[in-house]
Design an enzyme around this catalytic site. Structure first.
Site, PDB file in Angstrom:
ATOM      1  N   GLU A   1      -1.430   6.466  -1.340  1.00 27.10           N
ATOM      2  CA  GLU A   1      -2.859   6.681  -1.078  1.00 27.10           C
ATOM      3  C   GLU A   1      -2.978   7.860  -0.113  1.00 27.10           C
ATOM      4  O   GLU A   1      -3.218   8.986  -0.509  1.00 27.10           O
ATOM      5  CB  GLU A   1      -3.499   5.420  -0.498  1.00 27.10           C
TER       6      GLU A   1
ATOM      7  N   HIS B   1       0.854  -1.179   0.000  1.00 26.64           N
ATOM      8  CA  HIS B   1       0.000   0.000   0.000  1.00 26.64           C
ATOM      9  C   HIS B   1       0.898   1.240   0.000  1.00 26.64           C
ATOM     10  O   HIS B   1       1.670   1.456   0.941  1.00 26.64           O
ATOM     11  CB  HIS B   1      -0.863   0.034   1.267  1.00 26.64           C
TER      12      HIS B   1
END
Length: 363
Positions: free
Chosen positions: A213, A210
């Site tokens: 973001e 991840h």
């Protein structure tokens, strides 16, 4: 953009889809959440009415903050603390994805979030794999087909990433495709988990991270340069390294050029990106720019319960907002299949025998 075939909801549902970024604990059926809460004695739900509960999850997640968005997971994780619950949730996820036209999916979750009632990490993984197998059997019995694999997440704010990486390697011959880190991005850079990524590389294991973001280019840079990420979970803020001059000419910075040149896949989740405040609106989402510049863009759901979305609804929203047509969705889907953590021969077979014929039949 590239064709004029009317894209009804049914056409989009029938289109074969490949899903790389979907959280198991973010995709429960509201009715299942309510029933499991009753079975487990979990009393913290805001309501037990399935329709109201579904609306509550979507409203609570629509906060414009990743941290607030993540707080909704306390309820889904709270009801996923037994083997029986994990099997049920996993099996239903497979059924729901297959009904939505998904032919290949990598579902991710953090095993450490499901040990509050005494389950071991291994027991969690084995229960979820049992559920995926059961769901796949049900789909096949109904005449459908889907292939589901697993990504195990370490939580970036905790200190168990290496342990979860070892778990992923231990179960990679039992359907676990790879590893990821999830959780709050700002303040918890991926380099906190370098020991896990070093271990994965030494064991020829796949992993995504991840990044890009809730935090921008430095997070993406670290994920690639220091950790060796094969894919970027979201990665949408790579657009911050792209500029346009007064004449409309687009210029890529060094990092954006590297990501595009190396064909590093972007696991983009449009509705989720709006909910968490990563982008102000779908119309302002850089997916149109990134697709036009031929980054390896893939379309994903992230959390189907919290976003109230499916792959079909994401496709429909993108078609309406950006004018994407079947050729574009075919391209997104092939991008995703090329990027899957699956053996090359199997990826090629799904592209040539499932994805391409499926789109040909629609057009």
């Amino acid at each position: 953009m590239s064709d004029v075939t009317p894209l009804s909801a049914e056409i989009l549902r029938r289109a074969p889809k490949v899903l790389l970024h979907d959280h198991l604990d973010g995709g429960l059926r509201p009715g299942t959440v309510a029933e499991l809460a009753e079975d487990l004695g979990y009393r913290d739900l805001p309501t037990t009415d399935p329709d109201e509960l579904g609306r509550w999850f979507r409203a609570a997640a629509d906060s414009g903050s990743l941290v607030s968005y993540l707080e909704t997971f306390a309820h889904t994780c709270g009801v996923m603390q037994t083997e029986e619950a994990l099997v049920r949730v996993a099996a239903e996820a497979v059924e729901d994805l297959a009904a939505d036209g998904v032919v290949y999916a990598e579902l991710r979750y953090a095993p450490e979030l499901f040990v509050d009632r005494g389950l071991s990490l291994d027991a969690v993984v084995e229960a979820v794999q049992e559920g995926f197998a059961e769901g796949t059997r049900r789909v096949a019995a109904g005449g459908g087909r889907i292939r589901v694999r697993t990504l195990l997440c370490g939580m970036r704010q905790h200190a168990r990433a290496l342990e979860i990486a070892e778990l992923a390697v231990r179960y990679r011959d039992a359907g676990v495709a790879g590893f990821d880190i999830a959780g709050p991005e700002e303040g918890f850079p991926p380099t906190r988990n370098l020991d896990a990524f070093d271990y994965l590389r030494r064991n020829n294991a796949h992993f995504t991270i991840h990044a890009g973001e809730a935090f921008g280019l430095p997070s993406i840079g670290e994920a690639i340069q220091y950790c060796g990420a094969e894919r970027l979970g979201h990665g949408v803020r790579i657009a911050e390294d792209i500029t346009a001059d007064a004449d409309g000419n687009v210029h890529l910075g060094r990092l954006a050029s590297y990501v595009r040149d190396r064909r590093i896949p972007l696991e983009i989740c449009p509705s989720s990106n709006v909910q968490t405040g990563t982008v102000p609106s779908l119309a302002e989402h850089p997916i149109g720019l990134l697709a036009r510049l031929r980054f390896r863009v893939t379309v994903n759901t992230d959390n189907r319960l919290m976003s109230g979305c499916t792959m079909t609804s994401e496709f429909a929203a993108l078609a309406e907002t950006f004018g994407f047509g079947l050729d574009d969705f075919r391209w997104f889907t092939i991008n995703a299949m090329k990027s899957a953590f699956l053996d090359f021969d199997e990826r090629l077979e799904l592209i040539e025998k499932v994805v391409k014929p499926g789109y040909a039949a629609l057009g």
